[in-house]
Scaffold this motif. Sequence first.
Motif, short mmCIF file in Angstrom:
data_model
loop_
_atom_site.label_atom_id
_atom_site.label_comp_id
_atom_site.label_asym_id
_atom_site.label_seq_id
_atom_site.Cartn_x
_atom_site.Cartn_y
_atom_site.Cartn_z
N LEU A 1 4.89 44.19 63.22
CA LEU A 1 6.22 43.46 62.47
C LEU A 1 5.83 42.96 61.36
CD1 LEU A 1 8.67 43.37 65.32
CD2 LEU A 1 8.44 45.22 63.89
N LYS A 2 4.66 41.84 61.43
CA LYS A 2 4.18 40.84 60.39
C LYS A 2 3.95 41.91 59.22
CE LYS A 2 3.30 37.14 63.08
NZ LYS A 2 2.12 36.02 63.52
N THR A 3 3.17 42.99 59.63
CA THR A 3 2.69 43.69 58.57
C THR A 3 3.91 44.54 57.87
OG1 THR A 3 0.66 44.25 59.79
CG2 THR A 3 0.94 45.89 58.17
N ALA A 4 4.47 45.04 58.51
CA ALA A 4 5.88 45.77 58.03
C ALA A 4 6.38 44.78 56.87
CB ALA A 4 6.76 46.17 59.13
N HIS A 5 6.76 43.49 57.36
CA HIS A 5 7.48 42.46 56.72
C HIS A 5 6.62 42.34 55.15
CE1 HIS A 5 9.10 38.63 55.34
NE2 HIS A 5 10.13 39.12 56.08
N ILE A 6 5.41 41.99 55.51
CA ILE A 6 4.61 41.73 54.02
C ILE A 6 4.67 43.23 53.34
CG2 ILE A 6 2.27 41.62 53.55
CD1 ILE A 6 1.72 39.80 55.63
N GLY A 7 4.82 44.39 53.91
CA GLY A 7 4.89 45.57 53.16
C GLY A 7 6.44 45.54 52.48
N ILE A 8 7.46 44.97 53.04
CA ILE A 8 8.64 44.71 52.11
C ILE A 8 8.45 43.91 51.03
CG2 ILE A 8 11.11 43.78 52.32
CD1 ILE A 8 11.08 44.70 55.11
N SER A 9 7.78 42.74 51.19
CA SER A 9 7.48 41.86 49.94
C SER A 9 6.57 42.68 49.07
CB SER A 9 6.75 40.52 50.73
OG SER A 9 7.41 39.88 51.52
N LYS B 1 7.70 43.39 45.10
CA LYS B 1 6.78 42.89 43.93
C LYS B 1 6.62 44.33 42.97
CE LYS B 1 5.60 38.68 44.85
NZ LYS B 1 6.18 37.44 44.20
N GLY B 2 6.67 45.38 43.65
CA GLY B 2 6.50 46.70 42.78
C GLY B 2 7.72 46.92 42.17
N VAL B 3 8.82 46.66 42.61
CA VAL B 3 10.10 46.85 41.59
C VAL B 3 10.23 46.05 40.51
CG1 VAL B 3 12.59 46.73 41.84
CG2 VAL B 3 11.22 47.85 43.83
N GLN B 4 9.67 44.60 40.88
CA GLN B 4 9.80 43.64 39.93
C GLN B 4 8.76 44.11 38.71
OE1 GLN B 4 8.93 39.99 41.75
NE2 GLN B 4 11.00 39.91 42.96
N GLN B 5 7.68 44.71 39.19
CA GLN B 5 6.75 45.01 38.15
C GLN B 5 6.96 46.12 37.31
OE1 GLN B 5 2.87 46.00 40.29
NE2 GLN B 5 2.42 43.71 40.64
N ILE B 6 7.91 47.04 37.79
CA ILE B 6 8.63 48.18 37.02
C ILE B 6 9.39 47.72 36.04
CG2 ILE B 6 9.48 50.31 37.20
CD1 ILE B 6 6.49 50.41 38.16
N TRP B 7 10.39 46.70 36.65
CA TRP B 7 11.44 45.99 35.69
C TRP B 7 10.69 45.47 34.45
CZ3 TRP B 7 15.94 47.33 35.01
CH2 TRP B 7 16.96 47.79 35.91
N MET B 8 9.71 44.91 34.81
CA MET B 8 8.89 44.11 33.52
C MET B 8 8.71 44.88 32.64
SD MET B 8 9.22 40.75 34.31
CE MET B 8 7.97 40.28 33.10
N ALA C 1 9.61 53.00 43.31
CA ALA C 1 9.53 51.77 43.40
C ALA C 1 10.67 51.63 44.39
CB ALA C 1 9.36 50.96 42.73
N HIS C 2 11.80 51.89 44.10
CA HIS C 2 12.86 51.54 44.94
C HIS C 2 13.05 52.40 46.43
CE1 HIS C 2 15.60 48.85 43.04
NE2 HIS C 2 15.41 49.55 41.96
N SER C 3 12.34 53.99 46.24
CA SER C 3 12.43 54.45 47.45
C SER C 3 11.22 53.92 48.37
CB SER C 3 11.60 55.98 47.08
OG SER C 3 12.68 56.43 45.96
#
Length: 215
Positions: free
Chosen positions: A134-142, A146-153, A203-205
Motif C-alpha cells: 500500500l505504501k508502494t501504491a501511495h507513492i505511485g499516486i504521488s 508529478k507526471g501530470v504536473q510535468q505535462i502541464w508545465m 498522464a491522467h489515465s
Amino acid sequence: LAVRQVGHTVKQVRREILFAAARAYYGILLTDGIVTITRRSWESARDHLRIAYARYQAGVAPELAVTKAQLDLAKAHQSWIQAENALRNAKLGMALLLNRSDFDYRPIRPSRPLLPAGKRSHWVKMARKHRSELKTAHIGISMAQKGVQQIWMKFFPTVAFIGNFRGSNASGFSDQKTSWNVMLAAQLPIYTGGTRVLELKEAHSKLRQAHLQFE
C-alpha cells in the motif's frame, strides 16, 4: 519517489517469501496428515483382506470377496505411495524456500492463530500505514501526480534571464572600464501537433490507474 517505491517493493517481496514459507510449512503438515490417513487405510484394507480370505477358507464368502479385498488393498497402497511422494515434494519446496539441500524436520502442528480484534476501519487504517504494497501504491499516486504536473508545465512559456558583466584594465571610447547587459528571453510553444494533449490524457489515465491500485 522511485527509490522509496523500490524500497517498499523489496520489503513486500521479503514478506511474500515469508508467507510462501509459512504456506509451504502448512502444506507439509497437511500432506503429513494425509500420509498418516492413507497408511491407516492401507492397514485397514490389509485387515479386510485377511478377514475376507478367512471367510473364503471357511466357505462363508465367495472368492470374489477376496479379489475385491485385494483390489482395495492395491488401491490403498497406491494412495499411500502418492501421499509419500506429495510429502517429499512439499519438503523439497520448503527446502528451496529456505535455501537448504533438504528438509528432514518433522512438522509440528502450531497453535491456533488468534483473530485480530477491533473494527474493520481500524484494520484498513493500520494496513495503509504499515503494509509495504500500500505504501508502494501511495507513492505511485504521488509519482503519477508529478507526471501530470510535468505535462502541464509544457503548456507554459520557457523564460530565460541572462546577465553579463565585463571589466577591462583600459577604457575605450566610452571612457568606461566596465560594461554590462541584461537579456530576458521567453519562448512559447503554440502548436506541437497535439502531442501535449495526448501526453496529458495518458498522464491522467496513469493517475486514475494509480488510485485504483491503491484502493
